[in-house]
Design a protein around this motif. Sequence first.
Motif, PDB file in Angstrom:
ATOM      1  N   ILE A   4       9.496  21.708 -15.405  1.00 30.40           N
ATOM      2  CA  ILE A   4      10.672  22.119 -14.621  1.00 30.40           C
ATOM      3  C   ILE A   4      10.232  22.532 -13.215  1.00 30.40           C
ATOM      4  O   ILE A   4      10.831  22.153 -12.214  1.00 30.40           O
ATOM      5  N   LEU A   5       9.141  23.290 -13.147  1.00 31.93           N
ATOM      6  CA  LEU A   5       8.625  23.725 -11.859  1.00 31.93           C
ATOM      7  C   LEU A   5       8.251  22.532 -10.971  1.00 31.93           C
ATOM      8  O   LEU A   5       8.579  22.505  -9.779  1.00 31.93           O
ATOM      9  N   ALA A   6       7.566  21.547 -11.575  1.00 29.22           N
ATOM     10  CA  ALA A   6       7.160  20.374 -10.796  1.00 29.22           C
ATOM     11  C   ALA A   6       8.381  19.664 -10.234  1.00 29.22           C
ATOM     12  O   ALA A   6       8.393  19.240  -9.071  1.00 29.22           O
ATOM     13  N   ILE A   7       9.432  19.555 -11.051  1.00 28.42           N
ATOM     14  CA  ILE A   7      10.651  18.886 -10.589  1.00 28.42           C
ATOM     15  C   ILE A   7      11.287  19.681  -9.443  1.00 28.42           C
ATOM     16  O   ILE A   7      11.669  19.112  -8.413  1.00 28.42           O
ATOM     17  N   ILE A   8      11.350  21.015  -9.605  1.00 29.80           N
ATOM     18  CA  ILE A   8      11.943  21.840  -8.538  1.00 29.80           C
ATOM     19  C   ILE A   8      11.169  21.665  -7.232  1.00 29.80           C
ATOM     20  O   ILE A   8      11.748  21.467  -6.163  1.00 29.80           O
ATOM     21  N   ILE A   9       9.844  21.713  -7.323  1.00 27.51           N
ATOM     22  CA  ILE A   9       9.035  21.584  -6.104  1.00 27.51           C
ATOM     23  C   ILE A   9       9.249  20.222  -5.461  1.00 27.51           C
ATOM     24  O   ILE A   9       9.392  20.113  -4.237  1.00 27.51           O
ATOM     25  N   ALA A  10       9.317  19.182  -6.281  1.00 27.98           N
ATOM     26  CA  ALA A  10       9.543  17.838  -5.732  1.00 27.98           C
ATOM     27  C   ALA A  10      10.885  17.791  -5.002  1.00 27.98           C
ATOM     28  O   ALA A  10      10.971  17.295  -3.878  1.00 27.98           O
ATOM     29  N   ILE A  11      11.932  18.336  -5.634  1.00 28.27           N
ATOM     30  CA  ILE A  11      13.262  18.306  -5.006  1.00 28.27           C
ATOM     31  C   ILE A  11      13.248  19.076  -3.685  1.00 28.27           C
ATOM     32  O   ILE A  11      13.708  18.566  -2.651  1.00 28.27           O
ATOM     33  N   ILE A  12      12.681  20.290  -3.708  1.00 27.17           N
ATOM     34  CA  ILE A  12      12.650  21.098  -2.483  1.00 27.17           C
ATOM     35  C   ILE A  12      11.918  20.363  -1.363  1.00 27.17           C
ATOM     36  O   ILE A  12      12.382  20.300  -0.227  1.00 27.17           O
ATOM     37  N   SER A  13      10.758  19.778  -1.698  1.00 28.28           N
ATOM     38  CA  SER A  13       9.984  19.076  -0.669  1.00 28.28           C
ATOM     39  C   SER A  13      10.801  17.939  -0.074  1.00 28.28           C
ATOM     40  O   SER A  13      10.841  17.751   1.144  1.00 28.28           O
ATOM     41  N   ILE A  14      11.464  17.172  -0.937  1.00 28.60           N
ATOM     42  CA  ILE A  14      12.234  16.031  -0.434  1.00 28.60           C
ATOM     43  C   ILE A  14      13.384  16.513   0.452  1.00 28.60           C
ATOM     44  O   ILE A  14      13.577  16.004   1.557  1.00 28.60           O
ATOM     45  N   VAL A  15      14.094  17.537  -0.015  1.00 33.57           N
ATOM     46  CA  VAL A  15      15.228  18.047   0.768  1.00 33.57           C
ATOM     47  C   VAL A  15      14.760  18.568   2.125  1.00 33.57           C
ATOM     48  O   VAL A  15      15.312  18.222   3.170  1.00 33.57           O
ATOM     49  N   GLN A  16      13.707  19.381   2.100  1.00 33.38           N
ATOM     50  CA  GLN A  16      13.205  19.928   3.364  1.00 33.38           C
ATOM     51  C   GLN A  16      12.798  18.804   4.300  1.00 33.38           C
ATOM     52  O   GLN A  16      13.069  18.844   5.494  1.00 33.38           O
ATOM     53  N   PHE A  17      12.159  17.820   3.738  1.00 33.30           N
ATOM     54  CA  PHE A  17      11.693  16.701   4.550  1.00 33.30           C
ATOM     55  C   PHE A  17      12.875  15.991   5.199  1.00 33.30           C
ATOM     56  O   PHE A  17      12.876  15.714   6.377  1.00 33.30           O
ATOM     57  N   LYS A  18      13.886  15.731   4.382  1.00 32.59           N
ATOM     58  CA  LYS A  18      15.080  15.032   4.880  1.00 32.59           C
ATOM     59  C   LYS A  18      15.773  15.861   5.964  1.00 32.59           C
ATOM     60  O   LYS A  18      16.083  15.364   7.041  1.00 32.59           O
ATOM     61  N   VAL A  19      16.019  17.142   5.673  1.00 38.24           N
ATOM     62  CA  VAL A  19      16.775  17.985   6.588  1.00 38.24           C
ATOM     63  C   VAL A  19      16.029  18.174   7.906  1.00 38.24           C
ATOM     64  O   VAL A  19      16.573  17.961   8.992  1.00 38.24           O
ATOM     65  N   LEU A  20      14.764  18.563   7.811  1.00 40.78           N
ATOM     66  CA  LEU A  20      14.021  18.885   9.027  1.00 40.78           C
ATOM     67  C   LEU A  20      13.592  17.646   9.785  1.00 40.78           C
ATOM     68  O   LEU A  20      13.342  17.693  10.967  1.00 40.78           O
ATOM     69  N   ASN A  21      13.506  16.534   9.091  1.00 40.27           N
ATOM     70  CA  ASN A  21      13.020  15.322   9.731  1.00 40.27           C
ATOM     71  C   ASN A  21      14.108  14.626  10.533  1.00 40.27           C
ATOM     72  O   ASN A  21      13.845  13.748  11.328  1.00 40.27           O
ATOM     73  N   LYS A  22      15.361  15.061  10.315  1.00 44.50           N
ATOM     74  CA  LYS A  22      16.474  14.456  11.036  1.00 44.50           C
ATOM     75  C   LYS A  22      16.270  14.677  12.532  1.00 44.50           C
ATOM     76  O   LYS A  22      16.062  15.787  12.983  1.00 44.50           O
ATOM     77  N   GLY A  23      16.321  13.607  13.300  1.00 41.74           N
ATOM     78  CA  GLY A  23      16.237  13.776  14.733  1.00 41.74           C
ATOM     79  C   GLY A  23      14.825  13.737  15.296  1.00 41.74           C
ATOM     80  O   GLY A  23      14.658  13.736  16.501  1.00 41.74           O
ATOM     81  N   THR A  24      13.804  13.739  14.444  1.00 47.06           N
ATOM     82  CA  THR A  24      12.463  13.636  15.002  1.00 47.06           C
ATOM     83  C   THR A  24      12.041  12.191  15.159  1.00 47.06           C
ATOM     84  O   THR A  24      11.095  11.891  15.852  1.00 47.06           O
ATOM     85  N   GLU A  25      12.721  11.281  14.507  1.00 42.98           N
ATOM     86  CA  GLU A  25      12.359   9.858  14.597  1.00 42.98           C
ATOM     87  C   GLU A  25      12.512   9.363  16.017  1.00 42.98           C
ATOM     88  O   GLU A  25      13.474   9.661  16.676  1.00 42.98           O
TER      89      GLU A  25
END
Lengths: 277, 301
Positions: free
Chosen positions: B280-301
């Motif tokens: 469960i922890l591994a899944i949570i960490i994966a989700i958080i990483s993906i979300v953070q990446f998506k949210v913060l990466n917006k506009g840096t491209e």
Amino acid sequence: MGKNKISIFKIFSWTILIGLTVFFIFPFYWIASGSFKLQDVAITIPPEWFPTKPTLENFSQLFTSSTMRWFLNSVFISLGTTTLVCTTASLAGYALAKKKFPGSNAIFVMFVCAMALPKQVILVPLLNLITEFGLMNTYVALIFPAVGWPFGVFLMKQFSHSIPNELLESARIDGCSEFKTFTNIALPIIKPGIGALAIFTFIASWNDYFSQLIFTNTPEMATLPLGLAQLAQGQEFANDYGLLMAGALVASLPMILVFLMFQNYFTQGVTLGAVKG
Amino acid sequence: MKHKTKKKKIDYSGYIFILPILTFFSVFVLFPMLRGIQLSLYSFTKRDPIFVGFKHYADLLLKSNDATIHTPFMKSLFNTITITAIAVPIVVLISIFIAVTIYDKKPAVRSFFRGVFYIPAISSVVSITVVWAWIYHPQFGILNYVFKNIGLIKESVDWLGDPRTAIYAIIAILITTSIGQPIILYVAALGNVPKDLLEAAEIDGATPWQVFRKITWPLIRPTTLYIVVVTTINSFQIFALIQLLTAGGPNYATSTIMYLVYKAAIIDGRHGLASAMGMILAIIIAIISIVQFKVLNKGTE
């Protein structure tokens, strides 16, 4: 007016910076000064900010126990892990950066994903594996699993990109074997990377309290951090802060010295390991 | 990194170079990971393992199943999220502040401060817990003494023993051990911000804050992204501070998922349950990483 604003801003930021510095340094000052205090002095309130009667008794008490053995265990485990990590990671990083072969991308992606994985996730199966192979309380149990952690591959791949393809090409034309090309051409170029990785790994391995806690359960196999943790949690020395601080100093000072000696390597490694391009 | 890729020939010797690390990786990371999925479906509390399917997952996630498993797990999950949600913004804020203050100073000054703030990160976590346990001690600790003298508190506080303060006492230590790397990264990133861009803005009459907000901050965004992701993952894995300072107490007030996994596996011997928690922890960490990446990466491209 603009100038004034800037200097007020500057005074303000430097005040905060110095405040933070004191906050960060204080625990280390407290370790260092505490290690020279006897227990009765250490627990007096108001506290002695500076040891008035410094004593080396804590250190002599520390070194009569198993501390020497713990120290050697820590050194041996850290050196072993560092050697294996640097060897395997520089070979793999070089190949992933400079050689094209089917599946190389997939393997790299797998490594990167695994890096985010918390070690505790595989705690139980890894523990079972170690127990089944009879590896509990062995150096192998404390070294091999750490080598499988692919952080080093990532770092060494970054460093290997800077090897000029022309050099590799001409070595090949001259008839150098693949392995010779690696040792004679690639290795000298990625040396700073290996240096950074070595320091990283050495420190990480020394401080890998979790593995040490899980894979050992005899006093002979304890490491310096683990031994200190057991002293602190036992009844006998729980409030003997002088002795505990001496232990804390001995457990951390080697890493602080390694870091201060190689700070530039380290900074370069941190930076390259993190931000791509 | 972008490279001019001349069509390279397929080079099978690559396999020999990656073979050593792949062997270690397969045996000590990949295989245990797959095995962990399997173990999470079994119960090991009886003499022989029993296949229980998704029972552990249900026990952990559903209140109606087994409150003695569900309640500590939810408490620990909540604590883990609290710790992360408080620590990560503070780490980013402090490290960016320090980096901005020191990055254009003399190399010696830079090295000094980088060193100071990195020392907690490279010191043994055991040393750090030992000294903080003393600093926080209700009777012999210097914190109570200082706070009483400056009038912040009247009575001694049991910082680690009081459920109201324990988690914050731990977060404070976590922050000191987390900002070393972010500072190094920010100093490097700030050094790469083009000087003429900043000067041009200043000539146009922009305030230092405007310069930072409009020019520097967007340019160092990739660094911030990386720092947020890494600090989140590290905070989620907080273990030694908990195990050594509070053992998850008082009454699970400081228990985290990592600590609970350890407790279930090593102290209680519930291997199946521990594996399920790990998953469960591994899944949570994966989700958080993906979300953070998506949210913060917006506009840096």
